[in-house]
Motif scaffolding. Structure first.
Motif, PDB file in Angstrom:
ATOM      1  N   PHE A  62     -24.076 -56.801  61.896  1.00 27.69           N
ATOM      2  CA  PHE A  62     -24.837 -56.447  61.128  1.00 27.69           C
ATOM      3  C   PHE A  62     -24.076 -55.407  60.052  1.00 27.69           C
ATOM      4  O   PHE A  62     -24.455 -55.138  58.952  1.00 27.69           O
ATOM      5  CB  PHE A  62     -26.127 -55.659  61.487  1.00 27.69           C
ATOM      6  N   GLY A  63     -23.073 -54.643  60.801  1.00 23.56           N
ATOM      7  CA  GLY A  63     -22.515 -53.557  60.084  1.00 23.56           C
ATOM      8  C   GLY A  63     -23.199 -52.157  60.134  1.00 23.56           C
ATOM      9  O   GLY A  63     -22.703 -51.451  59.531  1.00 23.56           O
ATOM     10  N   ASN A  64     -24.368 -52.243  60.684  1.00 27.05           N
ATOM     11  CA  ASN A  64     -25.006 -51.010  60.839  1.00 27.05           C
ATOM     12  C   ASN A  64     -25.854 -51.182  62.204  1.00 27.05           C
ATOM     13  O   ASN A  64     -26.349 -52.381  62.571  1.00 27.05           O
ATOM     14  CB  ASN A  64     -26.020 -51.020  59.872  1.00 27.05           C
ATOM     15  N   VAL A  65     -26.159 -49.993  62.952  1.00 24.76           N
ATOM     16  CA  VAL A  65     -26.932 -49.978  64.100  1.00 24.76           C
ATOM     17  C   VAL A  65     -27.289 -48.449  64.454  1.00 24.76           C
ATOM     18  O   VAL A  65     -26.698 -47.653  64.182  1.00 24.76           O
ATOM     19  CB  VAL A  65     -25.971 -50.718  65.314  1.00 24.76           C
ATOM     20  N   ARG A  66     -28.780 -48.469  64.567  1.00 19.71           N
ATOM     21  CA  ARG A  66     -29.285 -47.076  65.032  1.00 19.71           C
ATOM     22  C   ARG A  66     -29.986 -47.208  66.506  1.00 19.71           C
ATOM     23  O   ARG A  66     -30.615 -48.278  66.533  1.00 19.71           O
ATOM     24  CB  ARG A  66     -30.132 -46.734  63.823  1.00 19.71           C
ATOM     25  N   LEU A  67     -29.737 -46.232  67.243  1.00 23.10           N
ATOM     26  CA  LEU A  67     -30.303 -46.052  68.632  1.00 23.10           C
ATOM     27  C   LEU A  67     -31.424 -45.103  68.681  1.00 23.10           C
ATOM     28  O   LEU A  67     -31.137 -43.966  68.269  1.00 23.10           O
ATOM     29  CB  LEU A  67     -29.286 -46.009  69.807  1.00 23.10           C
ATOM     30  N   GLU A  68     -32.625 -45.461  68.993  1.00 21.87           N
ATOM     31  CA  GLU A  68     -33.718 -44.777  69.162  1.00 21.87           C
ATOM     32  C   GLU A  68     -33.942 -44.574  70.700  1.00 21.87           C
ATOM     33  O   GLU A  68     -34.137 -45.676  71.157  1.00 21.87           O
ATOM     34  CB  GLU A  68     -35.035 -44.836  68.692  1.00 21.87           C
ATOM     35  N   ARG A  69     -33.781 -43.372  71.487  1.00 24.78           N
ATOM     36  CA  ARG A  69     -34.091 -43.366  72.950  1.00 24.78           C
ATOM     37  C   ARG A  69     -35.408 -43.032  73.165  1.00 24.78           C
ATOM     38  O   ARG A  69     -36.140 -42.202  72.725  1.00 24.78           O
ATOM     39  CB  ARG A  69     -33.043 -42.231  73.396  1.00 24.78           C
ATOM     40  N   TYR A  70     -35.994 -43.889  74.298  1.00 24.22           N
ATOM     41  CA  TYR A  70     -37.253 -43.515  74.719  1.00 24.22           C
ATOM     42  C   TYR A  70     -37.216 -42.312  75.781  1.00 24.22           C
ATOM     43  O   TYR A  70     -36.820 -42.340  76.716  1.00 24.22           O
ATOM     44  CB  TYR A  70     -38.060 -44.745  75.239  1.00 24.22           C
ATOM     45  N   PRO A  71     -37.963 -41.210  75.096  1.00 25.38           N
ATOM     46  CA  PRO A  71     -37.912 -40.049  76.074  1.00 25.38           C
ATOM     47  C   PRO A  71     -38.920 -40.314  77.540  1.00 25.38           C
ATOM     48  O   PRO A  71     -40.296 -40.314  77.130  1.00 25.38           O
ATOM     49  CB  PRO A  71     -38.416 -38.839  75.249  1.00 25.38           C
ATOM     50  N   SER A  72     -38.388 -40.488  78.608  1.00 20.87           N
ATOM     51  CA  SER A  72     -39.281 -40.673  79.675  1.00 20.87           C
ATOM     52  C   SER A  72     -38.714 -40.530  80.891  1.00 20.87           C
ATOM     53  O   SER A  72     -37.397 -40.436  81.102  1.00 20.87           O
ATOM     54  CB  SER A  72     -39.780 -42.071  79.523  1.00 20.87           C
ATOM     55  N   ARG A  73     -39.414 -40.374  81.935  1.00 21.69           N
ATOM     56  CA  ARG A  73     -38.833 -40.248  83.578  1.00 21.69           C
ATOM     57  C   ARG A  73     -39.983 -40.994  84.343  1.00 21.69           C
ATOM     58  O   ARG A  73     -41.081 -41.283  83.965  1.00 21.69           O
ATOM     59  CB  ARG A  73     -38.649 -39.014  83.883  1.00 21.69           C
ATOM     60  N   LEU A  74     -39.473 -41.321  85.637  1.00 20.10           N
ATOM     61  CA  LEU A  74     -40.276 -41.730  86.525  1.00 20.10           C
ATOM     62  C   LEU A  74     -40.722 -40.601  87.608  1.00 20.10           C
ATOM     63  O   LEU A  74     -39.639 -39.966  88.049  1.00 20.10           O
ATOM     64  CB  LEU A  74     -39.662 -42.968  87.353  1.00 20.10           C
TER      65      LEU A  74
END
Length: 264
Positions: A193-205
């Motif tokens: 794609f020539g572009n990419v963005r990561l959004e992290r899910y803030p969580s734990r078990l």
């Protein structure tokens, strides 16, 4: 993640997947549920054409459609005919402008070029023999300006749990994260794609029931084929981990959504 035949047995229906989903759904600590969090990151508009490739049993859409923009045209697709049937039954009465469910191979999709405004691929590319080919197909069926959303795990996801599975000869890391983790997702999506963005899910078990750990981590190879001695040793490791935590097993999660836009 095992052979193609193993993957077929795993996902003939949602039974084994449900054991893992139950662990995450029951014990995840986060400000927002996973499905709602992913939905928040989808740039959906009224009337959009949406493809969910590798849709599984349709749990996501059953959960989020009531809060989605009006008039969505939704196509659910999965390589497993059993999953498609479950998704169709679960989602057939949702308030959608149009709804289709069909069996499809992510690496050779039966859709015309530029058919969709949004393509969603949730935790499925680590099952595909050639993820780069599947990503190229997702790019093809997107309209210019359309968005691909891919969810996956990093290899450190739930490491405290996966470390227990070394009794089966497994890696101490998340097998999904090893097969198609954050680094590979970033590289392959960026290349296409020539572009990419990561959004992290803030969580734990924060897990309080050892049996739920046992059921989740023996729902896929090699745990689901382990002999009695190995299973007994595994239960011993689980019990020791809970004892060390005062009856609780905690683990950090490493999961998120990658977003790429097709140039228009």
């Amino acid at each position: 993640m095992g052979s193609i035949s193993e993957t077929g047995r795993q996902y003939a229906n949602s039974e084994k997947l449900a054991a893992r989903a139950r662990l995450n759904g029951k014990y995840t600590i986060a400000e927002m549920g996973w499905f709602q969090w992913v939905a928040k990151h989808l740039p959906l508009k009224p009337g959009d054409q949406v493809l969910d490739i590798g849709c599984g049993p349709g749990w996501f859409w059953q959960d989020v459609v009531p809060d989605m923009p009006a008039g969505l045209h939704l196509t659910l697709a999965d390589a497993s005919d059993g999953m498609v049937r479950e998704a169709e039954e679960r989602c057939k009465d949702l308030p959608l402008a149009n709804f289709t469910a069909r069996q499809a191979d992510a690496s050779a999709m039966p859709f015309a070029d530029g058919s969709f405004d949004v393509v969603l691929a949730m935790h499925m590319l680590y099952h595909v023999p050639d993820p780069s080919r599947a990503i190229a197909e997702m790019f093809r069926v997107l309209r210019p300006g359309g968005t691909l959303a891919v969810t996956t795990n990093g290899k450190l996801n739930m490491r405290e749990l996966y470390a227990l599975t070394t009794v089966f000869g497994s890696s101490e890391f998340d097998p999904a994260g090893l097969a198609f983790g954050f680094d590979e997702a970033h590289d392959l999506l960026g290349a296409q794609f020539g572009n990419v963005r990561l959004e992290r899910y803030p969580s734990r078990l924060r897990i309080t029931e050892p049996e739920d750990v046992f059921l989740a981590l023996t729902s896929y190879p090699p745990g689901d084929g382990a002999n009695d001695a190995a299973l007994q040793a595994f239960r011993g490791r689980i019990d020791a981990a809970f004892a060390a935590g005062g009856g609780i097993l905690e683990s950090e999660k490493e999961t998120g959504v990658f977003l790429s836009i097709k140039a228009g």
